[in-house]
Design an enzyme around this catalytic site. Structure first.
Site, PDB file in Angstrom:
ATOM      1  N   GLU A 225       0.836  -1.200   0.000  1.00  0.00           N
ATOM      2  CA  GLU A 225       0.000   0.000   0.000  1.00  0.00           C
ATOM      3  C   GLU A 225       0.874   1.254   0.000  1.00  0.00           C
ATOM      4  O   GLU A 225       1.955   1.254   0.572  1.00  0.00           O
ATOM      5  CB  GLU A 225      -0.901   0.000   1.248  1.00  0.00           C
ATOM      6  CG  GLU A 225      -1.706  -1.283   1.388  1.00  0.00           C
ATOM      7  CD  GLU A 225      -2.337  -1.457   2.765  1.00  0.00           C
ATOM      8  OE1 GLU A 225      -2.562  -0.437   3.453  1.00  0.00           O
ATOM      9  OE2 GLU A 225      -2.614  -2.609   3.151  1.00  0.00           O
ATOM     10  N   GLU A 336      -9.829   5.749   2.955  1.00  0.00           N
ATOM     11  CA  GLU A 336     -10.170   4.932   4.126  1.00  0.00           C
ATOM     12  C   GLU A 336     -10.147   5.817   5.363  1.00  0.00           C
ATOM     13  O   GLU A 336      -9.270   6.675   5.507  1.00  0.00           O
ATOM     14  CB  GLU A 336      -9.157   3.789   4.279  1.00  0.00           C
ATOM     15  CG  GLU A 336      -9.345   2.962   5.535  1.00  0.00           C
ATOM     16  CD  GLU A 336      -8.250   1.910   5.721  1.00  0.00           C
ATOM     17  OE1 GLU A 336      -8.206   1.304   6.800  1.00  0.00           O
ATOM     18  OE2 GLU A 336      -7.431   1.719   4.791  1.00  0.00           O
TER      19      GLU A 336
END
Length: 421
Positions: A225, A336
């Site tokens: 990520e 997120e």
């Protein structure tokens, strides 16, 4: 005589009680002090492991200290499998972009400005060293434990529609993403609009990133990520920072943010992981974005990361992973947040700019020029781009496509509002 004896017994009992309580309190105090002393020792050892000797140190305007550490002394080489590793100073192959970034967004209303890191104002690291954000004692003490410092909580990957619906909403994490699945992917790229979202509680965060995923959403998930985040718990402030993350077992025992464990090997002397990005976009004001590319080197098998057009940051060695040792099966892009739901109410932590996607350019946050790397190691536009969000009234996502931005989407939202309680 009986009264005197009774009085004497009572004095003895009180004396015993006093000393019993005194020694009890003393032992509790000592135990407490020993516990604190043990924690301090653990923290001190951990700081010594993370903060390698610096060739020079640079004080950043935001209070960070950036240590210029010799490339061979970086935290990656604490890993037992990397003791005799020869550093690969450049990838054997870099995928070609479909878009010339210098020509993108030439229209005045969509002009995007260059971006840098805050610590650059006070100096740079020399070739042969890498910039490492120094970890402070208070950083570690904010974590739930020394062991958990620099790690994400379990299951913080967005689950696409194909995933088990019972898993969704279990972890307090909420997402607004675009994704592709069902093929073999060897990397991904995106240009990400940078904002500074407001985070309600220190144990919450807001981030925008891309995910390279392999395995199932159970115990064996592999994930790479990268993106930007605001995380008061991790960094001690509300600055927007560049970050990376990796795990090979669904965030249980492996992996970490940035360089906070051994794994990622950095080769770049100019970009510091975990350091503040500056400037950031403003509502109806100039817009800033960062470009991130992650791809698998077909020759060596390592996963490389590039920031912008010219900064190849380094690589995750292929041995760190099981599924990603071959390829990724899902690629995701988006936002997120952590929703702690204090007092039973949804958090007011913002995602992206804090505006819903239908607000558009200079108001809502975006990802543009979304691409995947195919088996021929070429960057291609994604086929079958889907979207996912747990609660579209809190955070939403809208995809589009045009000549300048290729596949893009606007995303985000304010969190708690009249339609999101």
């Amino acid at each position: 005589m009986g009264a005197a004896a009774h009085f004497s017994k009572e004095r003895v009992f009180r004396g015993f009680l006093f000393w019993f309580c005194f020694w009890g309190l003393l032992s509790l105090t000592c135990a407490g002090r020993l516990s604190v002393s043990k924690q301090n020792l653990e923290v001190h050892k951990h700081l010594n492991r993370l903060n390698k000797p610096a060739v020079k140190s640079i004080q950043s305007p935001d209070g960070d200290i950036i240590d210029c550490v010799h490339i061979s002394k970086q935290p990656a080489f604490d890993h037992p499998f990397l003791k005799d590793h020869k550093i690969q100073m450049k990838p054997s192959y870099s995928p070609e972009s479909l878009f010339d970034e210098s020509k993108v967004s030439e229209k005045p209303k969509e002009r995007v400005n260059p971006i840098t890191q805050l610590w650059h104002q006070n100096g740079l690291c020399s070739e042969g060293t890498i910039p490492v954000r120094r970890t402070k004692k208070e950083d570690v003490l904010r974590a739930s434990s020394v062991k958990r410092y620099g790690r994400k909580k379990h299951r913080s990957v967005p689950l696409p529609r194909s995933a088990d619906p019972d898993l969704i909403n279990q972890s307090g994490h909420q997402h607004a993403i675009a994704y592709v699945e069902g093929g073999k992917f060897y990397g991904a790229k995106a240009t990400i609009n940078v904002w500074e979202p407001k985070v309600q509680n220190s144990n919450e965060f807001s981030l925008s990133q891309l995910w390279i995923l392999g395995g199932s959403f159970g115990q064996d998930l592999n994930s790479i990520e990268a993106g930007w985040q605001v995380s008061p718990d991790l960094y001690g402030d509300n600055n927007t920072r560049l970050f990376t993350y990796w795990t090979s077992d669904a965030y249980q025992a492996t992996g970490c943010y940035n360089l906070l464990c051994s794994g990622f090997i950095q080769i770049n002397s100019q970009i510091a992981m975990g350091a503040s990005i500056s400037p950031v976009s403003g509502f109806h004001n100039p817009q800033y974005d960062i470009s991130i590319t992650i791809w698998k080197d077909p020759k060596e098998g390592h996963w490389w990361m590039q920031f912008g057009d010219g900064y190849v940051l380094g690589y995750w060695p292929s041995f760190l992973f099981s599924y990603l040792a071959d390829s990724a099966s899902i690629v995701e892009w988006g936002g997120e947040v952590v929703n702690m739901e204090e007092d039973g109410h949804h958090t007011t932590t913002q995602m992206g700019s804090g505006q819903f996607p239908d607000e558009g350019f200079t108001k809502a946050s975006y990802f543009r020029n979304i691409q995947v790397v195919d088996s021929s190691n070429n960057l291609k536009e994604p086929k079958g781009l889907n979207t996912f969000t747990e609660k579209s009234n809190c955070y939403d996502v809208e995809v589009g496509k045009n000549e300048d931005w290729g596949h893009y989407f606007y995303y985000g939202g304010p969190g708690r509002n009249p339609n999101c309680q």
